[in-house]
Design a protein around this motif. Structure first.
Motif, mmCIF file in Angstrom:
data_model
loop_
_atom_site.group_PDB
_atom_site.id
_atom_site.type_symbol
_atom_site.label_atom_id
_atom_site.label_comp_id
_atom_site.label_asym_id
_atom_site.label_seq_id
_atom_site.Cartn_x
_atom_site.Cartn_y
_atom_site.Cartn_z
ATOM 1 N N ILE A 63 8.660 6.707 -6.527
ATOM 2 C CA ILE A 63 7.773 6.351 -7.635
ATOM 3 C C ILE A 63 8.597 5.879 -8.829
ATOM 4 N N LEU A 64 9.683 6.580 -9.113
ATOM 5 C CA LEU A 64 10.573 6.172 -10.204
ATOM 6 C C LEU A 64 11.094 4.755 -9.980
ATOM 7 N N THR A 65 11.637 4.500 -8.806
ATOM 8 C CA THR A 65 12.216 3.189 -8.508
ATOM 9 C C THR A 65 11.163 2.086 -8.613
ATOM 10 N N GLY A 88 0.781 -1.247 0.000
ATOM 11 C CA GLY A 88 0.000 0.000 0.000
ATOM 12 C C GLY A 88 0.802 1.280 0.000
ATOM 13 N N ALA A 89 2.025 1.264 -0.571
ATOM 14 C CA ALA A 89 2.869 2.456 -0.514
ATOM 15 C C ALA A 89 2.443 3.560 -1.476
ATOM 16 N N ILE A 90 1.749 3.209 -2.553
ATOM 17 C CA ILE A 90 1.504 4.218 -3.589
ATOM 18 C C ILE A 90 0.592 5.370 -3.118
ATOM 19 N N PRO A 91 -0.553 5.117 -2.456
ATOM 20 C CA PRO A 91 -1.375 6.264 -2.018
ATOM 21 C C PRO A 91 -0.643 7.274 -1.140
ATOM 22 N N PRO A 92 0.105 6.847 -0.098
ATOM 23 C CA PRO A 92 0.840 7.867 0.669
ATOM 24 C C PRO A 92 1.948 8.547 -0.133
ATOM 25 N N LEU A 93 2.557 7.837 -1.070
ATOM 26 C CA LEU A 93 3.574 8.462 -1.916
ATOM 27 C C LEU A 93 2.943 9.530 -2.811
ATOM 28 N N VAL A 94 1.772 9.229 -3.353
ATOM 29 C CA VAL A 94 1.060 10.217 -4.181
ATOM 30 C C VAL A 94 0.703 11.445 -3.346
ATOM 31 N N LYS A 95 0.315 11.221 -2.114
ATOM 32 C CA LYS A 95 0.015 12.342 -1.218
ATOM 33 C C LYS A 95 1.260 13.210 -1.003
ATOM 34 N N LEU A 96 2.419 12.580 -0.878
ATOM 35 C CA LEU A 96 3.661 13.324 -0.679
ATOM 36 C C LEU A 96 4.064 14.087 -1.940
ATOM 37 N N LEU A 97 3.658 13.596 -3.112
ATOM 38 C CA LEU A 97 3.941 14.321 -4.349
ATOM 39 C C LEU A 97 3.224 15.667 -4.395
ATOM 40 N N GLN A 128 16.903 17.455 -9.807
ATOM 41 C CA GLN A 128 16.836 15.996 -9.650
ATOM 42 C C GLN A 128 15.399 15.515 -9.714
ATOM 43 N N GLY A 129 14.477 16.288 -9.116
ATOM 44 C CA GLY A 129 13.065 15.928 -9.150
ATOM 45 C C GLY A 129 12.533 15.871 -10.570
ATOM 46 N N ARG A 130 12.937 16.824 -11.412
ATOM 47 C CA ARG A 130 12.482 16.844 -12.807
ATOM 48 C C ARG A 130 13.043 15.664 -13.588
ATOM 49 N N VAL A 131 14.307 15.375 -13.356
ATOM 50 C CA VAL A 131 14.924 14.226 -14.031
ATOM 51 C C VAL A 131 14.208 12.935 -13.635
ATOM 52 N N ASP A 132 13.938 12.782 -12.346
ATOM 53 C CA ASP A 132 13.248 11.573 -11.866
ATOM 54 C C ASP A 132 11.823 11.505 -12.399
ATOM 55 N N ALA A 133 11.151 12.654 -12.503
ATOM 56 C CA ALA A 133 9.776 12.677 -13.008
ATOM 57 C C ALA A 133 9.736 12.254 -14.475
ATOM 58 N N VAL A 134 10.679 12.739 -15.278
ATOM 59 C CA VAL A 134 10.752 12.335 -16.687
ATOM 60 C C VAL A 134 10.963 10.826 -16.789
ATOM 61 N N THR A 135 11.893 10.298 -15.993
ATOM 62 C CA THR A 135 12.204 8.873 -16.070
ATOM 63 C C THR A 135 11.025 8.027 -15.602
ATOM 64 N N ALA A 136 10.345 8.478 -14.552
ATOM 65 C CA ALA A 136 9.165 7.746 -14.073
ATOM 66 C C ALA A 136 8.059 7.760 -15.124
ATOM 67 N N LEU A 137 7.798 8.915 -15.722
ATOM 68 C CA LEU A 137 6.770 8.998 -16.772
ATOM 69 C C LEU A 137 7.137 8.120 -17.959
ATOM 70 N N HIS A 138 8.412 8.098 -18.300
ATOM 71 C CA HIS A 138 8.860 7.243 -19.402
ATOM 72 C C HIS A 138 8.641 5.772 -19.061
ATOM 73 N N ASN A 139 8.970 5.380 -17.837
ATOM 74 C CA ASN A 139 8.728 3.992 -17.412
ATOM 75 C C ASN A 139 7.252 3.637 -17.537
ATOM 76 N N LEU A 148 11.945 12.951 -2.598
ATOM 77 C CA LEU A 148 12.128 11.549 -2.219
ATOM 78 C C LEU A 148 10.968 10.690 -2.727
ATOM 79 N N ALA A 149 9.747 11.222 -2.651
ATOM 80 C CA ALA A 149 8.581 10.484 -3.140
ATOM 81 C C ALA A 149 8.672 10.275 -4.648
ATOM 82 N N THR A 150 9.158 11.287 -5.365
ATOM 83 C CA THR A 150 9.349 11.154 -6.813
ATOM 84 C C THR A 150 10.368 10.067 -7.113
#
Length: 321
Positions: free
Chosen positions: A126-128, A101-110, A158-169, A121-123
Protein backbone atom coordinates in the motif's frame (compact mmCIF):
# COMPACT_ATOMS: atom_id res chain seq x y z
CA UNK A 1 24.86 -2.39 -29.60
CA UNK A 2 27.41 -5.09 -30.35
CA UNK A 3 26.51 -8.65 -31.35
CA UNK A 4 27.34 -10.18 -27.98
CA UNK A 5 25.12 -7.70 -26.10
CA UNK A 6 22.28 -8.26 -28.55
CA UNK A 7 22.58 -12.02 -28.08
CA UNK A 8 22.50 -11.57 -24.30
CA UNK A 9 19.38 -9.37 -24.53
CA UNK A 10 17.61 -11.97 -26.67
CA UNK A 11 18.50 -14.66 -24.14
CA UNK A 12 17.22 -12.48 -21.30
CA UNK A 13 13.96 -11.81 -23.18
CA UNK A 14 13.53 -15.56 -23.74
CA UNK A 15 13.88 -16.19 -20.00
CA UNK A 16 11.35 -13.43 -19.25
CA UNK A 17 8.89 -14.91 -21.75
CA UNK A 18 9.31 -18.41 -20.31
CA UNK A 19 8.76 -17.26 -16.73
CA UNK A 20 5.76 -15.17 -17.77
CA UNK A 21 4.24 -18.11 -19.62
CA UNK A 22 4.60 -20.31 -16.53
CA UNK A 23 2.89 -17.65 -14.41
CA UNK A 24 0.04 -17.12 -16.85
CA UNK A 25 -0.63 -20.73 -17.89
CA UNK A 26 0.82 -22.96 -15.16
CA UNK A 27 -0.88 -24.66 -12.23
CA UNK A 28 -0.66 -23.06 -8.78
CA UNK A 29 2.68 -24.64 -7.88
CA UNK A 30 4.16 -23.50 -11.20
CA UNK A 31 2.76 -19.99 -10.69
CA UNK A 32 4.34 -19.81 -7.22
CA UNK A 33 7.72 -20.81 -8.64
CA UNK A 34 7.37 -18.29 -11.48
CA UNK A 35 6.55 -15.50 -9.02
CA UNK A 36 9.70 -16.36 -7.06
CA UNK A 37 11.74 -16.25 -10.26
CA UNK A 38 10.33 -12.83 -11.18
CA UNK A 39 11.37 -11.41 -7.83
CA UNK A 40 14.79 -13.04 -8.03
CA UNK A 41 15.46 -11.85 -11.57
CA UNK A 42 14.54 -8.24 -10.72
CA UNK A 43 16.58 -8.22 -7.52
CA UNK A 44 19.72 -9.75 -9.01
CA UNK A 45 20.14 -7.71 -12.21
CA UNK A 46 21.79 -4.35 -12.77
CA UNK A 47 19.22 -3.51 -15.45
CA UNK A 48 16.29 -4.18 -13.09
CA UNK A 49 14.38 -1.15 -14.39
CA UNK A 50 14.20 -2.57 -17.91
CA UNK A 51 13.34 -6.02 -16.57
CA UNK A 52 10.40 -4.60 -14.59
CA UNK A 53 9.05 -3.02 -17.76
CA UNK A 54 9.59 -6.19 -19.81
CA UNK A 55 7.78 -8.38 -17.25
CA UNK A 56 4.86 -5.95 -17.17
CA UNK A 57 4.72 -5.95 -20.96
CA UNK A 58 4.68 -9.76 -20.89
CA UNK A 59 1.44 -9.65 -18.88
CA UNK A 60 2.50 -10.86 -15.42
CA UNK A 61 0.75 -8.22 -13.31
CA UNK A 62 -2.83 -9.49 -13.71
CA UNK A 63 -2.07 -13.13 -12.74
CA UNK A 64 0.02 -11.94 -9.79
CA UNK A 65 -2.89 -9.81 -8.57
CA UNK A 66 -5.21 -12.82 -8.90
CA UNK A 67 -2.79 -14.82 -6.74
CA UNK A 68 -3.33 -12.30 -3.93
CA UNK A 69 -6.82 -13.78 -3.60
CA UNK A 70 -5.56 -17.34 -3.22
CA UNK A 71 -6.34 -19.26 -0.05
CA UNK A 72 -2.77 -20.56 0.02
CA UNK A 73 -0.35 -18.57 2.17
CA UNK A 74 2.68 -19.17 -0.07
CA UNK A 75 0.82 -17.98 -3.16
CA UNK A 76 -0.19 -14.72 -1.50
CA UNK A 77 3.27 -14.13 -0.08
CA UNK A 78 5.26 -14.73 -3.28
CA UNK A 79 2.82 -12.69 -5.39
CA UNK A 80 3.09 -9.81 -2.92
CA UNK A 81 6.87 -9.92 -3.04
CA UNK A 82 6.87 -10.07 -6.84
CA UNK A 83 4.44 -7.15 -7.12
CA UNK A 84 6.52 -5.10 -4.68
CA UNK A 85 9.58 -5.62 -6.85
CA UNK A 86 7.69 -4.82 -10.05
CA UNK A 87 6.28 -1.61 -8.50
CA UNK A 88 9.55 -0.31 -7.11
CA UNK A 89 10.69 2.82 -8.99
CA UNK A 90 8.20 2.24 -11.81
CA UNK A 91 5.16 4.55 -11.84
CA UNK A 92 3.49 2.79 -14.77
CA UNK A 93 3.67 -0.58 -13.03
CA UNK A 94 2.28 0.93 -9.82
CA UNK A 95 -0.71 2.28 -11.70
CA UNK A 96 -1.23 -0.96 -13.62
CA UNK A 97 -1.17 -3.00 -10.39
CA UNK A 98 -3.98 -0.84 -8.98
CA UNK A 99 -5.91 -0.89 -12.28
CA UNK A 100 -5.72 -4.69 -12.25
CA UNK A 101 -7.56 -4.73 -8.92
CA UNK A 102 -4.83 -5.19 -6.30
CA UNK A 103 -6.22 -2.83 -3.67
CA UNK A 104 -9.25 -4.89 -2.41
CA UNK A 105 -7.19 -8.04 -1.71
CA UNK A 106 -4.44 -5.92 -0.15
CA UNK A 107 -7.00 -4.28 2.15
CA UNK A 108 -8.23 -7.74 3.09
CA UNK A 109 -4.66 -8.73 4.00
CA UNK A 110 -4.35 -5.63 6.20
CA UNK A 111 -7.05 -7.17 8.38
CA UNK A 112 -5.00 -10.30 9.09
CA UNK A 113 -4.22 -10.34 12.82
CA UNK A 114 -2.68 -13.80 12.98
CA UNK A 115 -0.47 -13.57 9.88
CA UNK A 116 1.68 -10.57 10.65
CA UNK A 117 4.10 -11.23 7.77
CA UNK A 118 1.35 -10.93 5.16
CA UNK A 119 -0.07 -7.85 6.86
CA UNK A 120 3.37 -6.24 6.94
CA UNK A 121 3.93 -7.02 3.25
CA UNK A 122 0.47 -5.65 2.40
CA UNK A 123 1.28 -2.46 4.31
CA UNK A 124 4.53 -2.12 2.36
CA UNK A 125 2.59 -2.66 -0.88
CA UNK A 126 0.00 0.00 0.00
CA UNK A 127 2.86 2.36 0.83
CA UNK A 128 4.64 1.71 -2.47
CA UNK A 129 1.46 2.05 -4.54
CA UNK A 130 0.41 5.24 -2.68
CA UNK A 131 3.44 7.10 -4.03
CA UNK A 132 1.77 7.24 -7.46
CA UNK A 133 -0.63 10.24 -7.46
CA UNK A 134 -3.19 8.52 -9.68
CA UNK A 135 -3.50 5.67 -7.17
CA UNK A 136 -4.31 7.82 -4.14
CA UNK A 137 -8.09 8.20 -4.65
CA UNK A 138 -8.55 4.45 -5.15
CA UNK A 139 -6.56 3.62 -2.01
CA UNK A 140 -8.22 6.36 0.06
CA UNK A 141 -11.69 5.11 -0.86
CA UNK A 142 -10.87 1.44 -0.28
CA UNK A 143 -11.16 1.31 3.52
CA UNK A 144 -7.38 1.09 3.91
CA UNK A 145 -6.98 4.21 6.09
CA UNK A 146 -8.70 2.88 9.28
CA UNK A 147 -6.68 -0.34 8.96
CA UNK A 148 -3.42 1.60 8.57
CA UNK A 149 -4.35 3.53 11.72
CA UNK A 150 -4.82 0.21 13.55
CA UNK A 151 -1.35 -0.87 12.45
CA UNK A 152 0.09 2.26 14.10
CA UNK A 153 -0.77 0.63 17.42
CA UNK A 154 -0.35 -3.09 16.87
CA UNK A 155 1.95 -3.59 13.90
CA UNK A 156 5.64 -4.46 13.85
CA UNK A 157 8.14 -1.60 13.96
CA UNK A 158 8.54 -1.72 10.17
CA UNK A 159 4.77 -2.02 9.76
CA UNK A 160 4.21 1.14 11.83
CA UNK A 161 6.83 3.07 9.90
CA UNK A 162 5.26 2.00 6.60
CA UNK A 163 1.75 2.84 7.86
CA UNK A 164 2.83 6.38 8.83
CA UNK A 165 4.46 6.90 5.44
CA UNK A 166 1.45 5.53 3.56
CA UNK A 167 -0.95 7.74 5.54
CA UNK A 168 1.29 10.72 4.88
CA UNK A 169 1.30 9.95 1.14
CA UNK A 170 -2.48 9.67 1.09
CA UNK A 171 -3.08 12.90 3.03
CA UNK A 172 -0.77 15.02 0.89
CA UNK A 173 -2.60 14.54 -2.39
CA UNK A 174 -2.94 17.81 -4.31
CA UNK A 175 -5.89 16.66 -6.39
CA UNK A 176 -8.16 15.29 -3.66
CA UNK A 177 -9.66 17.03 -0.61
CA UNK A 178 -7.57 16.61 2.53
CA UNK A 179 -8.44 13.35 4.23
CA UNK A 180 -9.73 13.64 7.77
CA UNK A 181 -7.88 11.25 10.07
CA UNK A 182 -9.78 9.67 12.94
CA UNK A 183 -8.79 10.99 16.36
CA UNK A 184 -7.87 7.44 17.43
CA UNK A 185 -4.66 7.91 15.44
CA UNK A 186 -3.46 10.60 17.85
CA UNK A 187 -2.23 8.34 20.65
CA UNK A 188 -0.11 5.97 18.53
CA UNK A 189 1.27 8.91 16.53
CA UNK A 190 2.29 10.74 19.71
CA UNK A 191 3.92 7.55 20.97
CA UNK A 192 5.84 7.13 17.71
CA UNK A 193 6.93 10.78 17.82
CA UNK A 194 8.20 10.28 21.39
CA UNK A 195 10.44 7.44 20.30
CA UNK A 196 11.96 8.90 17.13
CA UNK A 197 14.56 11.58 16.48
CA UNK A 198 12.64 14.84 16.26
CA UNK A 199 14.67 16.08 13.27
CA UNK A 200 14.12 12.89 11.21
CA UNK A 201 12.01 12.55 8.07
CA UNK A 202 9.82 10.15 10.04
CA UNK A 203 9.13 12.90 12.62
CA UNK A 204 8.19 15.27 9.80
CA UNK A 205 5.59 12.80 8.50
CA UNK A 206 4.30 11.99 11.98
CA UNK A 207 3.87 15.64 12.98
CA UNK A 208 2.15 16.35 9.65
CA UNK A 209 -0.45 13.69 10.50
CA UNK A 210 -0.86 15.02 14.07
CA UNK A 211 -1.42 18.47 12.58
CA UNK A 212 -4.30 17.11 10.48
CA UNK A 213 -5.84 15.48 13.57
CA UNK A 214 -5.59 18.76 15.52
CA UNK A 215 -8.07 20.39 13.14
CA UNK A 216 -11.02 18.73 14.94
CA UNK A 217 -12.26 19.09 18.51
CA UNK A 218 -12.03 15.32 19.02
CA UNK A 219 -8.49 15.37 17.67
CA UNK A 220 -7.41 18.09 20.09
CA UNK A 221 -8.84 16.13 23.03
CA UNK A 222 -7.07 12.96 21.88
CA UNK A 223 -3.72 14.75 21.48
CA UNK A 224 -3.89 16.31 24.94
CA UNK A 225 -5.10 13.10 26.61
CA UNK A 226 -2.11 11.16 25.26
CA UNK A 227 0.55 10.73 27.92
CA UNK A 228 3.17 13.48 27.47
CA UNK A 229 1.36 14.62 24.32
CA UNK A 230 2.02 18.33 24.83
CA UNK A 231 5.54 17.67 26.13
CA UNK A 232 6.36 15.66 23.00
CA UNK A 233 5.21 18.54 20.78
CA UNK A 234 7.25 21.03 22.84
CA UNK A 235 10.33 18.80 22.49
CA UNK A 236 9.74 18.70 18.74
CA UNK A 237 9.64 22.51 18.63
CA UNK A 238 12.99 22.50 20.44
CA UNK A 239 14.78 19.70 18.57
CA UNK A 240 12.97 19.21 15.29
CA UNK A 241 13.81 19.99 11.68
CA UNK A 242 12.40 23.05 9.93
CA UNK A 243 9.43 20.95 8.80
CA UNK A 244 8.63 19.14 12.06
CA UNK A 245 9.00 22.32 14.15
CA UNK A 246 6.53 24.06 11.85
CA UNK A 247 4.00 21.24 12.22
CA UNK A 248 4.51 21.02 16.00
CA UNK A 249 4.03 24.75 16.63
CA UNK A 250 0.93 24.64 14.41
CA UNK A 251 -0.57 21.95 16.65
CA UNK A 252 0.27 23.82 19.86
CA UNK A 253 -1.29 26.96 18.40
CA UNK A 254 -4.44 25.02 17.48
CA UNK A 255 -4.69 23.79 21.08
CA UNK A 256 -4.28 27.23 22.59
CA UNK A 257 -6.67 28.86 20.14
CA UNK A 258 -9.32 26.23 20.82
CA UNK A 259 -9.28 26.98 24.56
CA UNK A 260 -6.65 29.32 25.95
CA UNK A 261 -7.90 28.89 29.51
CA UNK A 262 -7.64 25.11 29.24
CA UNK A 263 -4.31 24.69 27.47
CA UNK A 264 -2.22 27.79 28.25
CA UNK A 265 -0.91 26.52 31.60
CA UNK A 266 -0.41 22.99 30.25
CA UNK A 267 1.80 24.29 27.45
CA UNK A 268 3.71 26.64 29.76
CA UNK A 269 4.27 23.88 32.31
CA UNK A 270 6.12 21.83 29.68
CA UNK A 271 8.66 24.63 29.19
CA UNK A 272 7.57 25.79 25.76
CA UNK A 273 8.87 29.38 25.89
CA UNK A 274 12.61 28.89 25.07
CA UNK A 275 11.87 26.72 22.02
CA UNK A 276 9.20 29.14 20.77
CA UNK A 277 11.52 32.13 21.18
CA UNK A 278 14.22 30.30 19.20
CA UNK A 279 11.64 29.41 16.55
CA UNK A 280 10.75 33.10 16.03
CA UNK A 281 14.33 33.53 14.79
CA UNK A 282 15.32 30.19 13.24
CA UNK A 283 12.06 28.72 11.93
CA UNK A 284 10.38 28.87 8.54
CA UNK A 285 8.36 32.00 7.75
CA UNK A 286 5.14 30.22 8.77
CA UNK A 287 6.70 28.75 11.92
CA UNK A 288 8.11 32.13 13.01
CA UNK A 289 4.74 33.81 12.70
CA UNK A 290 2.87 30.99 14.45
CA UNK A 291 5.43 30.97 17.26
CA UNK A 292 4.84 34.71 17.78
CA UNK A 293 1.07 34.20 17.84
CA UNK A 294 1.41 31.36 20.34
CA UNK A 295 3.75 33.41 22.56
CA UNK A 296 1.14 36.17 22.56
CA UNK A 297 -1.50 33.71 23.74
CA UNK A 298 0.80 32.32 26.42
CA UNK A 299 1.56 35.72 27.94
CA UNK A 300 -0.22 36.50 31.18
CA UNK A 301 -1.65 39.75 29.85
CA UNK A 302 -5.02 41.39 30.23
CA UNK A 303 -7.74 40.45 27.71
CA UNK A 304 -7.62 43.98 26.26
CA UNK A 305 -3.96 43.59 25.30
CA UNK A 306 -4.33 40.14 23.75
CA UNK A 307 -5.41 39.61 20.21
CA UNK A 308 -9.03 38.57 19.84
CA UNK A 309 -9.66 35.02 18.65
CA UNK A 310 -11.17 36.29 15.39
CA UNK A 311 -8.06 38.37 14.66
CA UNK A 312 -5.86 35.39 15.56
CA UNK A 313 -7.81 33.09 13.25
CA UNK A 314 -7.48 35.63 10.42
CA UNK A 315 -3.73 35.91 10.99
CA UNK A 316 -3.29 32.13 11.10
CA UNK A 317 -5.29 31.78 7.89
CA UNK A 318 -3.10 34.41 6.20
CA UNK A 319 0.09 32.67 7.38
CA UNK A 320 -1.08 29.26 6.20
CA UNK A 321 -2.28 30.70 2.90
Amino acid sequence: MDEEEERWNRKKQTVIDEISDKLINGDLATKIQAAREIRSMIRNRNSSGKIRAKFAAAGVIQPLVLMLCSQQHDAREVSLLALLNLASRNERNKEQIVTCGAIPPLVKLLKFQNTSNLRELATAAILTLSTAPNNKPTISNSGAIPLLIQILSCGSIQGRVDAVTALHNLTTSKDEPTIVLDSTAALPLINLLKECKKYSKFAEKTTALIKIISKSHEGILAITKAEDGILTLVETVEDGSLVSTQHAVSVLLELCMSSRSKYRELILNEGAIPGLLRLTVDGTHEARNKARLLLDLLRDSTPEKRLSSSVLEKMVHEIAG
